[in-house]
Design an enzyme around this catalytic site. Structure first.
Site, short mmCIF file in Angstrom:
data_model
loop_
_atom_site.label_atom_id
_atom_site.label_comp_id
_atom_site.label_asym_id
_atom_site.label_seq_id
_atom_site.Cartn_x
_atom_site.Cartn_y
_atom_site.Cartn_z
CB SER A 194 -3.92 3.74 3.83
OG SER A 194 -4.69 3.45 2.53
CD GLU A 241 1.36 2.71 -2.40
OE1 GLU A 241 0.38 2.33 -1.81
OE2 GLU A 241 2.37 2.83 -1.65
CG HIS A 273 -1.26 0.26 0.51
ND1 HIS A 273 -1.14 1.50 0.36
CD2 HIS A 273 -2.38 0.19 1.66
CE1 HIS A 273 -1.94 2.17 1.05
NE2 HIS A 273 -2.66 1.38 1.74
#
Length: 331
Positions: free
Chosen positions: A179, A273, A303
């Site tokens: 991320s 996602e 995610h």
């Protein structure tokens, strides 16, 4: 005649389950466990973040909740954790199994640049150490709102320089993150290149938030199917981080930087996602720049699903794929 070495056979129900999990490949339908986990993640984690105010106090609220969650987690016996002071920030050494002390995985956690840390990421980091047979250095970089993503980048560069100064050869170092940590991984590679520092052997990006401006189509098309990230919250964060910065600033959109000369890269994401297209775009731009890049897109998962490996069999399989990628890259 040479005797063929046989693999051990899984005999218990748990061993058979682990064996089936490790055999999973991208493109397979999401498992029942993953579908159930998605519902729980949506009801608990996404709902909490979505209900938090879009203010500094809202960020701190999520940060405090994540710290509580981190303290509730347990790790198996035989996993060792050791703190490391890096000056501007700290880090944590993670060792599972019998890793090669010369080979290091510098891991940059996710959390939108405002929450997360080595303690929260222990379930991911110990599995990463065990699967890759490397010591993991989990960076506890400085967080928003008290600091900025630029501070996090300086911490990442400092951690990498620390490893070089400690005697770790670049060819024995792998960097990676998820991320925001995937974004930070790419920004780190570009910063090292700009500073004429030797690059690591390979890089791993799990569901990277490549473009903080959130311009990719999947931020809209997958808004309802992403069970963890509320799209409006992430877009608000990105606008705040990019305020006053040029659109092509590689810190804020590293995939738009000059990727030539970067080491082999692995990109992993889920089809449902909002960061699906960020991951695809980074992979395609890496290939166009002549980088050896591998892209895996798993169906219908959360995610950064590897962090949920305790409950999601695809998460367990992801670590095997990471290890296989590193082996293929000669890392």
């Amino acid at each position: 005649m040479e005797r063929r070495r046989l693999r051990p056979v899984a005999t218990t129900r748990r061993q058979r389950g682990v064996a089936r999990a490790l055999a999973l490949e991208p493109g397979s339908p999401a498992s029942l466990q993953a579908r159930v986990a998605n519902r729980v993640i949506r009801m608990v984690l996404r709902s909490f973040w979505a209900a938090s105010p879009l203010t500094d106090e809202g960020l701190l609220r999520v940060q405090r909740a994540a710290a509580v969650l981190a303290r509730l987690q347990s790790t198996p016996r035989g996993v060792a954790f050791e703190p490391q002071d890096l000056g501007t920030c700290s880090a944590e050494w993670v060792r599972a199994g019998r890793p090669d002390e010369d080979r290091v995985f510098l891991y940059l956690h996710g959390g939108g640049y405002f929450f997360g840390g080595p303690r929260l990421y222990r379930p991911l980091n110990w599995r990463l150490s065990a699967a890759t047979r490397r010591v993991v250095l989990a960076l506890d970089y400085r967080l928003v709102p008290r600091h900025t993503p630029a501070d996090a980048l300086e911490d990442a560069v400092g951690a990498y320089e620390f490893l070089l100064g400690r005697g770790h050869a670049p060819e024995n170092i792998v960097v990676g993150g998820d991320s925001a940590g995937g974004h930070l991984t790419m920004a780190l590679l570009l910063a090292l290149k700009q500073r004429d520092l030797p690059l690591p052997k390979a890089a791993v990006c799990l569901s990277p938030w490549v473009d903080l401006l959130c311009a990719a189509d999947s931020h809209h098309t997958n808004e309802r199917t992403d069970c963890l990230i509320p799209a409006k919250n992430l877009a608000w964060l990105g606008r705040d981080y990019c305020d006053g910065k040029p659109e092509d600033d590689p810190l804020h959109a590293p995939a738009r930087g000059d990727l030539t000369g970067l080491p082999p890269m692995l990109f992993v994401a889920s089809s449902t996602e909002i960061l699906r297209d960020d991951t695809r775009d980074a992979h395609e731009r890496a290939l166009a720049a002549g980088v050896r890049s591998v892209h895996q897109e798993w169906d219908g998962l959360a995610h950064v699903f590897p962090i949920f490996a305790e409950f999601v069999p695809e998460g367990k399989a992801a670590y095997r794929h990471i290890a296989d990628f590193l082996a293929d890259a000669g890392a």
